[in-house]
Design a protein around this motif. Sequence first.
Motif, PDB file in Angstrom:
ATOM      1  N   CYS A 156       4.481   3.046 -10.030  1.00 25.36           N
ATOM      2  CA  CYS A 156       3.334   2.151 -10.226  1.00 25.36           C
ATOM      3  C   CYS A 156       3.840   0.718 -10.365  1.00 25.36           C
ATOM      4  CB  CYS A 156       2.549   2.567 -11.464  1.00 25.36           C
ATOM      5  SG  CYS A 156       1.002   1.673 -11.669  1.00 25.36           S
ATOM      6  N   ASN A 159       5.026  -0.648  -6.975  1.00 29.42           N
ATOM      7  CA  ASN A 159       3.903  -0.965  -6.086  1.00 29.42           C
ATOM      8  C   ASN A 159       3.107  -2.162  -6.579  1.00 29.42           C
ATOM      9  OD1 ASN A 159       3.209   1.032  -3.677  1.00 29.42           O
ATOM     10  ND2 ASN A 159       4.199   2.248  -5.277  1.00 29.42           N
ATOM     11  N   LEU A 160       3.089  -2.385  -7.902  1.00 35.95           N
ATOM     12  CA  LEU A 160       2.371  -3.537  -8.444  1.00 35.95           C
ATOM     13  C   LEU A 160       3.077  -4.848  -8.115  1.00 35.95           C
ATOM     14  CD1 LEU A 160       1.352  -2.311 -12.024  1.00 35.95           C
ATOM     15  CD2 LEU A 160      -0.212  -2.954 -10.193  1.00 35.95           C
ATOM     16  N   ALA A 161       4.409  -4.799  -8.059  1.00 37.30           N
ATOM     17  CA  ALA A 161       5.185  -6.036  -7.905  1.00 37.30           C
ATOM     18  C   ALA A 161       5.064  -6.635  -6.505  1.00 37.30           C
ATOM     19  CB  ALA A 161       6.641  -5.775  -8.257  1.00 37.30           C
ATOM     20  N   TYR A 321       0.858   4.084  -2.806  1.00 40.20           N
ATOM     21  CA  TYR A 321       0.647   2.971  -1.880  1.00 40.20           C
ATOM     22  C   TYR A 321      -0.594   3.216  -1.015  1.00 40.20           C
ATOM     23  CZ  TYR A 321       1.148   0.071   2.252  1.00 40.20           C
ATOM     24  OH  TYR A 321       0.895  -0.798   3.281  1.00 40.20           O
ATOM     25  N   SER A 324      -4.034   3.131  -2.864  1.00 39.70           N
ATOM     26  CA  SER A 324      -4.449   1.780  -3.277  1.00 39.70           C
ATOM     27  C   SER A 324      -4.938   0.969  -2.084  1.00 39.70           C
ATOM     28  CB  SER A 324      -3.287   1.055  -3.963  1.00 39.70           C
ATOM     29  OG  SER A 324      -2.214   0.821  -3.066  1.00 39.70           O
ATOM     30  N   TYR A 328      -8.646  -0.469  -1.518  1.00 37.92           N
ATOM     31  CA  TYR A 328      -8.815  -1.910  -1.285  1.00 37.92           C
ATOM     32  C   TYR A 328      -9.654  -2.158  -0.034  1.00 37.92           C
ATOM     33  CZ  TYR A 328      -7.771  -6.447   0.709  1.00 37.92           C
ATOM     34  OH  TYR A 328      -7.896  -7.679   1.297  1.00 37.92           O
ATOM     35  N   SER A 344      -3.591 -10.136  -5.928  1.00 38.78           N
ATOM     36  CA  SER A 344      -2.732 -11.197  -6.460  1.00 38.78           C
ATOM     37  C   SER A 344      -1.304 -10.917  -6.030  1.00 38.78           C
ATOM     38  CB  SER A 344      -2.827 -11.281  -7.988  1.00 38.78           C
ATOM     39  OG  SER A 344      -2.572 -10.033  -8.584  1.00 38.78           O
ATOM     40  N   VAL A 347      -0.838  -8.187  -3.355  1.00 32.11           N
ATOM     41  CA  VAL A 347      -0.958  -6.768  -3.719  1.00 32.11           C
ATOM     42  C   VAL A 347      -2.310  -6.523  -4.397  1.00 32.11           C
ATOM     43  CG1 VAL A 347      -0.007  -4.907  -5.155  1.00 32.11           C
ATOM     44  CG2 VAL A 347       1.533  -6.523  -4.030  1.00 32.11           C
ATOM     45  N   ARG A 349      -3.621  -5.150  -7.040  1.00 31.83           N
ATOM     46  CA  ARG A 349      -3.009  -4.560  -8.242  1.00 31.83           C
ATOM     47  C   ARG A 349      -3.958  -3.656  -9.022  1.00 31.83           C
ATOM     48  NH1 ARG A 349       0.502  -9.960  -9.188  1.00 31.83           N
ATOM     49  NH2 ARG A 349       2.334  -9.214  -8.064  1.00 31.83           N
ATOM     50  N   VAL A 352      -4.056  -0.367  -7.286  1.00 28.48           N
ATOM     51  CA  VAL A 352      -2.834   0.397  -7.565  1.00 28.48           C
ATOM     52  C   VAL A 352      -2.935   1.067  -8.936  1.00 28.48           C
ATOM     53  CG1 VAL A 352      -0.338   0.227  -8.014  1.00 28.48           C
ATOM     54  CG2 VAL A 352      -1.330  -1.022  -6.090  1.00 28.48           C
ATOM     55  N   LEU A 353      -3.346   0.296  -9.948  1.00 26.92           N
ATOM     56  CA  LEU A 353      -3.453   0.831 -11.315  1.00 26.92           C
ATOM     57  C   LEU A 353      -4.460   1.971 -11.398  1.00 26.92           C
ATOM     58  CD1 LEU A 353      -3.317  -2.387 -13.553  1.00 26.92           C
ATOM     59  CD2 LEU A 353      -1.757  -0.434 -13.653  1.00 26.92           C
TER      60      LEU A 353
END
Length: 468
Positions: A156, A159-161, A321, A324, A328, A344, A347, A349, A352-353
């Motif tokens: 997680c 993938n967030l970064a 991935y 998310s 999106y 942001s 990504v 985010r 993803v979360l």
Amino acid sequence: MHSSTTPDMSSPEPQAPDARQAPEGATLSHGLKQRHLSMIALGGVIGAGLFVGSGAGIAAAGPSIVVAYTLSGFLVMLVMRMLGEMSAAYPSSGSFSAHAERAIGPWAGFTAGWSFWVLLCTAVGLEGIGAAKIVTGWLPGTPEWAWVALFMVVFCGANLAAVKNFGEFEFWFAALKVGAISLFLVLGVLAIGGVLPGSDSPGTSNLTDFLPNGGEGLVVGLLASVFAYGGLETVTIAAAESENPVQGVARAVRTAMWRIALFYIGSMAVIVTLVPWDSKAVVEKGPYVAALDELGIPGAGQLMNVVVLVALLSAMNANIYGSSRIAYSLVARGQGPRALAKVSGGVPRIAVLVSCVVGFVCVLLSYWRPNDVFSWLLNMIGAVILVVWIFIAVAQLRLRRQLEREAPGKLVVRMWAYPWLTWVALAGMAAVFVLMAREPDTRVQLYSTGGMTLALAAAGYAWQRARR
């Protein structure tokens, strides 16, 4: 980062002509390099289903599992070619969901997208559980849920970064999987040829009883093989965030045939030649471990456990991935909570979360309510991949005519023998549905998935009418 010849690819989601625009500035990055995409395409076909799930298929079908994997592999090649044709023409992180909306209508994109999102989120949890079981086998006494939580946090966070983190993880995971299965094939072929030191060639002694359980066994093997191929769609989702989406999709799709033939059909042929199909080790240890044990290779079991662990973690990373990006894309097209479309750093985010949280809830359900809620959830996602494939085929039938009429230059990848092979693929999918209805174990999955699909289609149609 895009080629100047493809200006439309830098446009924000959505790709569908009648969809709402994503919030201004909310565009995904294009951080995946060609090497990432190539290895995602190569390693994406080598999933945990191949290493783990193929044992039950071999036990049911015997040596005819090679025929089962060949038939289902042919169907998957057709699906990938159709999806590649549309994704090269209209690159989108929504992939088949965006294509279904463009070709059939918003309700179709809604149904295909959200059903696939449920599948991927549940799969994230299942793969985490599978990976945790392997680790707790090495470290007994440690809690499974804690390992799942650790894997979730790692992937997680990655993938967030940035999307390049997902690409980098997949690059090395895929390299290890490809290396392991290639070495397995080389050793197996040498052993079959009688030139591997310390082992005698089995010849064709294990192939004499080709259909040990008759047609019913072949059907069970065929159904097992169809679902082992799930996950190939990720490369068309990832292509939208690559440096050159059109070339990336085209290359991945054109090499799909030899990858499926080599890794799936090739390894099944090696295994059933080396190991008796009715060996208990094929199911208990897994077919690859059984084959390596047959060759007398020391530490084969633990070595393959490492490879299976990598395959599970790779699938977990890819599904976080993929889920998310599908979420999106759906929301950017006005088909879900707007918060999920917030981007942001290139990504999505929140998407993803949310996908990770839903995946972990599935893990908790497997401990809290394993016999009712969790088993119901597993049945509900059982045939989702077939539903998605049907949407892909119908969308390709309609979009191809439109592309030939309005933008023939976008047909970089072309479906073979259009429209005949598209109809052959649809007939093949219908046949799999019929076979699932005949088998008690898969019949429940078929009906549960059907119920979820109808509910989503009704919701999508109601939303479409309301928006009009």
